[in-house]
Scaffold this motif. Structure first.
Motif, PDB file in Angstrom:
ATOM      1  N   ALA A  34       0.730  -1.122  -0.100  1.00  0.00           N
ATOM      2  CA  ALA A  34      -0.038   0.026   0.067  1.00  0.00           C
ATOM      3  C   ALA A  34       0.822   1.281   0.139  1.00  0.00           C
ATOM      4  O   ALA A  34       2.140   1.219   0.654  1.00  0.00           O
ATOM      5  CB  ALA A  34      -0.993   0.098   1.073  1.00  0.00           C
ATOM      6  N   ASN A  90       0.527   5.817   0.624  1.00  0.00           N
ATOM      7  CA  ASN A  90      -0.180   6.969   1.261  1.00  0.00           C
ATOM      8  C   ASN A  90       0.416   8.256   0.987  1.00  0.00           C
ATOM      9  O   ASN A  90       1.441   8.471  -0.142  1.00  0.00           O
ATOM     10  CB  ASN A  90       0.047   6.687   2.803  1.00  0.00           C
ATOM     11  CG  ASN A  90      -1.143   7.043   3.584  1.00  0.00           C
ATOM     12  OD1 ASN A  90      -1.987   7.696   3.267  1.00  0.00           O
ATOM     13  ND2 ASN A  90      -1.549   6.171   4.828  1.00  0.00           N
ATOM     14  N   TYR A 105      -0.537  11.186   8.068  1.00  0.00           N
ATOM     15  CA  TYR A 105      -0.920  10.415   6.954  1.00  0.00           C
ATOM     16  C   TYR A 105      -2.452  10.653   6.302  1.00  0.00           C
ATOM     17  O   TYR A 105      -3.373  10.899   6.944  1.00  0.00           O
ATOM     18  CB  TYR A 105      -0.736   8.916   6.832  1.00  0.00           C
ATOM     19  CG  TYR A 105       0.524   8.447   7.191  1.00  0.00           C
ATOM     20  CD1 TYR A 105       1.648   8.934   6.201  1.00  0.00           C
ATOM     21  CD2 TYR A 105       1.066   7.666   8.498  1.00  0.00           C
ATOM     22  CE1 TYR A 105       2.927   8.292   6.546  1.00  0.00           C
ATOM     23  CE2 TYR A 105       2.274   7.241   8.724  1.00  0.00           C
ATOM     24  CZ  TYR A 105       3.180   7.526   7.623  1.00  0.00           C
ATOM     25  OH  TYR A 105       4.636   7.307   8.019  1.00  0.00           O
ATOM     26  N   SER A 163      -4.717   8.895   5.000  1.00  0.00           N
ATOM     27  CA  SER A 163      -5.479   7.676   5.333  1.00  0.00           C
ATOM     28  C   SER A 163      -6.211   7.775   7.016  1.00  0.00           C
ATOM     29  O   SER A 163      -7.192   7.755   7.257  1.00  0.00           O
ATOM     30  CB  SER A 163      -4.942   6.530   5.315  1.00  0.00           C
ATOM     31  OG  SER A 163      -3.975   6.157   6.341  1.00  0.00           O
ATOM     32  N   TYR A 182       4.114   1.171   2.143  1.00  0.00           N
ATOM     33  CA  TYR A 182       4.060   0.200   3.505  1.00  0.00           C
ATOM     34  C   TYR A 182       4.322  -1.192   3.006  1.00  0.00           C
ATOM     35  O   TYR A 182       4.347  -1.714   2.074  1.00  0.00           O
ATOM     36  CB  TYR A 182       2.471  -0.102   3.838  1.00  0.00           C
ATOM     37  CG  TYR A 182       2.125   1.293   4.438  1.00  0.00           C
ATOM     38  CD1 TYR A 182       1.666   1.270   5.859  1.00  0.00           C
ATOM     39  CD2 TYR A 182       1.663   2.442   3.857  1.00  0.00           C
ATOM     40  CE1 TYR A 182       1.528   2.266   6.510  1.00  0.00           C
ATOM     41  CE2 TYR A 182       1.367   3.601   4.594  1.00  0.00           C
ATOM     42  CZ  TYR A 182       1.148   3.546   5.771  1.00  0.00           C
ATOM     43  OH  TYR A 182       0.584   4.544   6.527  1.00  0.00           O
ATOM     44  N   MET A 215      -6.190   4.572   1.836  1.00  0.00           N
ATOM     45  CA  MET A 215      -4.661   3.966   1.415  1.00  0.00           C
ATOM     46  C   MET A 215      -5.095   3.457   0.002  1.00  0.00           C
ATOM     47  O   MET A 215      -6.128   3.235  -0.479  1.00  0.00           O
ATOM     48  CB  MET A 215      -4.534   2.773   2.275  1.00  0.00           C
ATOM     49  CG  MET A 215      -4.359   3.106   3.782  1.00  0.00           C
ATOM     50  SD  MET A 215      -3.691   1.835   4.765  1.00  0.00           S
ATOM     51  CE  MET A 215      -1.720   2.054   4.096  1.00  0.00           C
TER      52      MET A 215
END
Length: 329
Positions: free
Chosen positions: A119, A121, A217, A219, A269, A304
């Motif tokens: 993922a 971000n 972030y 998200s 991530y 995300m």
């Protein structure tokens, strides 16, 4: 007389015995549903910014694998790695907000041999209606608002959390982007700065009004219903095509007696099954779900951006059933 007295007693005994059996059966069912009687257990050490996505992923995973008991432990990503490497604690999955921490800190000691980037971000400046100058801040003047003497800035500890060193990288890049070296000096050294071990711990201060603006972030801001300022791609660390531009900024963090230089890079991530994991089979099944359409949809709902196929540096070391979902980086 004997029958007259004995029958009610016998009925009561049967009633009590039946009740006990029912309580025991219900207790076993409840314990099974919670995973206490199941051999399927899963321990996840993870970045604080993954708390909400992993909670939702875990709920759906347990629906598919009833009886699985999942224990999640949130911290800054650097701290999460240190639990395994320095404290020698065991987990089945390690999920961090900066995939680079896995090869940098885990490969040498044999604690891991692969990772999956799953993922991405971006950085934002999060705030609430209580924040000073909340009616003035924009994506053009955000650094000027944060520089004001009465504003309280929140960021996480760069020694413990990637969002912390990314905040400092943001300030450096802002100086480059806006052509003003004073921006980095002012924001990084702002007198009214609150530093927490992980970025999600700044949320309480934002809600209470003791912190005006936090580097977060995107998200996390979405998940918690915060207002936020979108930053240009040159600053938000979201664009893989700007990796070289981001690398102009660098922050040094300590790891034991060593110093690591963390250069600016796109936010990606990473997740791995450490070599000390005790429940590898369940961990791999969880990763299959994470990388599935349903898993990726949950990530998107949490703000995300899934990376699919997942990126890895060592495809041959990735569990075979996961290789169809991954590609060599």
């Amino acid at each position: 007389m004997f029958l007259h007295i004995g029958v009610p007693k016998m009925r009561r005994a049967v009633y009590v015995a039946t009740l006990i059996v029912l309580v025991v059966v219900v207790g076993f069912i409840y314990a099974y549903q919670l995973g206490y009687l199941s051999p399927r257990r899963l321990t996840i050490f993870h970045a604080g910014s993954l708390a909400v996505p992993l909670e939702r992923l875990s709920e759906k995973f347990v629906e598919q694998c009833p009886g699985t008991r999942i224990a999640r432990e949130s911290s800054g990503s650097v701290d999460a790695v240190r639990k395994v490497v320095d404290l020698h604690r065991s987990c089945d999955l390690l999920a961090v907000a900066d995939y680079r921490l896995i090869p940098e800190l885990m490969y040498e000691g044999g604690y891991a041999s692969w990772y999956l980037v799953f993922a991405s971000n971006s950085l934002v400046v999060a705030y609430t209606e209580k924040s000073r100058y909340s009616d003035e801040i924009t994506s053009q003047n955000w650094y000027q608002i944060l520089a004001r003497e009465d504003v309280v800035i929140g960021r996480s500890d760069p020694e413990r959390d990637p969002c912390g060193y990314r905040a400092l990288i943001l300030f450096q890049l802002a100086s480059i982007y806006y052509g003003d070296p004073a921006i980095n000096e002012t924001l990084a050294g702002h007198e009214k700065t609150v530093v927490k071990p992980k970025s999600v711990e700044l949320l309480a201060g934002l809600e209470a009004g003791t912190i005006d603006y936090a580097i977060e972030y995107k998200s996390v801001a979405i998940q918690h219903g915060l207002k936020y300022v979108e930053l240009p791609d040159e600053l938000n660390l979201s664009n893989p095509e700007m990796a070289e531009y981001y690398s102009q900024a660098v922050v040094a963090i300590r790891h034991g007696e060593e110093t690591l230089e963390m250069r600016g890079s796109p936010i990606l991530y990473g997740i791995t099954v450490p070599s000390t994991a005790q429940n590898v089979e369940t961990a791999v099944k969880f990763l299959q779900f994470l990388l599935s359409e349903d898993g990726r949809r949950i990530l998107e709902e949490c703000g995300m951006q899934p990376v699919y196929p997942a990126l890895t540096d060592n495809l041959d070391a990735v569990p075979e059933v996961l290789r169809q979902h991954a590609t060599q980086k």
